[in-house]
Design a protein around this motif. Sequence first.
Motif, PDB file in Angstrom:
ATOM      1  N   UNK A 222       0.711  -1.298   0.046  1.00 37.29           N
ATOM      2  CA  UNK A 222       0.035   0.016   0.146  1.00 37.29           C
ATOM      3  C   UNK A 222       1.150   1.059  -0.103  1.00 37.29           C
ATOM      4  N   UNK A 223       1.893   1.111   0.977  1.00 36.23           N
ATOM      5  CA  UNK A 223       2.943   2.534   1.018  1.00 36.23           C
ATOM      6  C   UNK A 223       3.461   2.428  -0.519  1.00 36.23           C
ATOM      7  N   UNK A 224       3.750   1.557  -1.258  1.00 31.90           N
ATOM      8  CA  UNK A 224       4.262   1.535  -2.402  1.00 31.90           C
ATOM      9  C   UNK A 224       3.581   2.124  -3.422  1.00 31.90           C
ATOM     10  N   UNK A 225       2.125   1.629  -3.568  1.00 34.53           N
ATOM     11  CA  UNK A 225       1.360   2.121  -4.285  1.00 34.53           C
ATOM     12  C   UNK A 225       0.878   3.662  -4.301  1.00 34.53           C
TER      13      UNK A 225
ATOM     14  N   UNK B 202     -10.502   6.509 -14.905  1.00 31.89           N
ATOM     15  CA  UNK B 202      -9.765   6.073 -13.938  1.00 31.89           C
ATOM     16  C   UNK B 202      -9.106   6.901 -12.873  1.00 31.89           C
ATOM     17  N   UNK B 203      -9.456   7.169 -11.693  1.00 38.48           N
ATOM     18  CA  UNK B 203      -9.029   8.151 -10.867  1.00 38.48           C
ATOM     19  C   UNK B 203      -8.044   7.337  -9.998  1.00 38.48           C
ATOM     20  N   UNK B 204      -6.491   7.490 -10.130  1.00 44.37           N
ATOM     21  CA  UNK B 204      -5.701   6.844  -9.413  1.00 44.37           C
ATOM     22  C   UNK B 204      -5.796   7.233  -7.765  1.00 44.37           C
ATOM     23  N   UNK B 205      -6.041   8.583  -7.541  1.00 46.33           N
ATOM     24  CA  UNK B 205      -6.150   9.084  -6.184  1.00 46.33           C
ATOM     25  C   UNK B 205      -7.167   8.228  -5.478  1.00 46.33           C
ATOM     26  N   UNK B 206      -8.473   7.860  -5.991  1.00 44.03           N
ATOM     27  CA  UNK B 206      -9.462   7.323  -5.628  1.00 44.03           C
ATOM     28  C   UNK B 206      -9.153   5.778  -4.960  1.00 44.03           C
ATOM     29  N   UNK B 207      -8.326   5.234  -5.723  1.00 42.58           N
ATOM     30  CA  UNK B 207      -7.893   3.898  -5.601  1.00 42.58           C
ATOM     31  C   UNK B 207      -6.364   3.916  -4.677  1.00 42.58           C
ATOM     32  N   UNK B 208      -5.621   4.756  -4.710  1.00 41.12           N
ATOM     33  CA  UNK B 208      -4.265   4.581  -4.341  1.00 41.12           C
ATOM     34  C   UNK B 208      -3.993   6.041  -3.639  1.00 41.12           C
ATOM     35  N   UNK B 209      -4.708   6.824  -3.463  1.00 41.93           N
ATOM     36  CA  UNK B 209      -4.407   8.094  -3.135  1.00 41.93           C
ATOM     37  C   UNK B 209      -3.842   8.281  -1.691  1.00 41.93           C
TER      38      UNK B 209
ATOM     39  N   UNK C  47      -3.039   5.823   2.415  1.00 44.44           N
ATOM     40  CA  UNK C  47      -2.658   4.595   2.625  1.00 44.44           C
ATOM     41  C   UNK C  47      -4.052   3.645   2.781  1.00 44.44           C
ATOM     42  N   UNK C  48      -4.914   4.245   3.481  1.00 47.51           N
ATOM     43  CA  UNK C  48      -6.185   3.504   3.738  1.00 47.51           C
ATOM     44  C   UNK C  48      -6.782   3.138   2.188  1.00 47.51           C
ATOM     45  N   UNK C  49      -7.058   3.932   1.492  1.00 47.38           N
ATOM     46  CA  UNK C  49      -7.515   3.818   0.030  1.00 47.38           C
ATOM     47  C   UNK C  49      -6.521   2.878  -0.717  1.00 47.38           C
ATOM     48  N   UNK C  50      -5.403   2.874  -0.656  1.00 48.00           N
ATOM     49  CA  UNK C  50      -4.453   1.835  -1.109  1.00 48.00           C
ATOM     50  C   UNK C  50      -4.654   0.463  -0.517  1.00 48.00           C
ATOM     51  N   UNK C  51      -4.625   0.401   0.569  1.00 49.78           N
ATOM     52  CA  UNK C  51      -4.803  -0.874   1.347  1.00 49.78           C
ATOM     53  C   UNK C  51      -6.161  -1.586   0.968  1.00 49.78           C
ATOM     54  N   UNK C  52      -7.121  -0.757   0.882  1.00 50.53           N
ATOM     55  CA  UNK C  52      -8.622  -1.213   0.654  1.00 50.53           C
ATOM     56  C   UNK C  52      -8.633  -1.703  -0.910  1.00 50.53           C
TER      57      UNK C  52
END
Length: 140
Positions: free
Chosen positions: A11-14, A41-48, A50-55
């Motif tokens: 998640x940190x990497x993403x 595709x909104x990359x912030x929505x998926x990986x913006x 740490x919590x979003x990235x982990x989810x």
Amino acid sequence: IFVGFVVYVAAILCVELVGSNSSYPSYSSRVEDLVSTTSGFNNFQYFGTLIRSMFTLLSLITLSEWSTITRPIAEHQPGVLIILVIFAMLTAYGVMNVLVGVMVEHALRANADFVELKAAKHKETQMKIIDKLASTLADH
């Protein structure tokens, strides 16, 4: 615990590689844009964050949103796809391996219990035969 650690590190990497990359065409951290599903595709929505990235990574473990998430990343940042494939291989197949191992362990335990019960019944049957034989011999 291992899967949780792998998800955290990935998640940190993403977040660093994908989520904070503002070169994506639909990149936006505005709340109004995050709830809109009609935009690209909104990359912030998926990986913006740490919590979003982990989810997002947890949904990738189940491979449920694989193409939705990886296709835009593969087109924009092909190198990150390698990281996501390695992540999926480590976690999805690792989780499946653990689940199969648990099922096999339960099956082996059930089989051992069945064999033990069968042996106890066989011993009980033999004891009844011995008792009948002993009472028959004692009567004569």
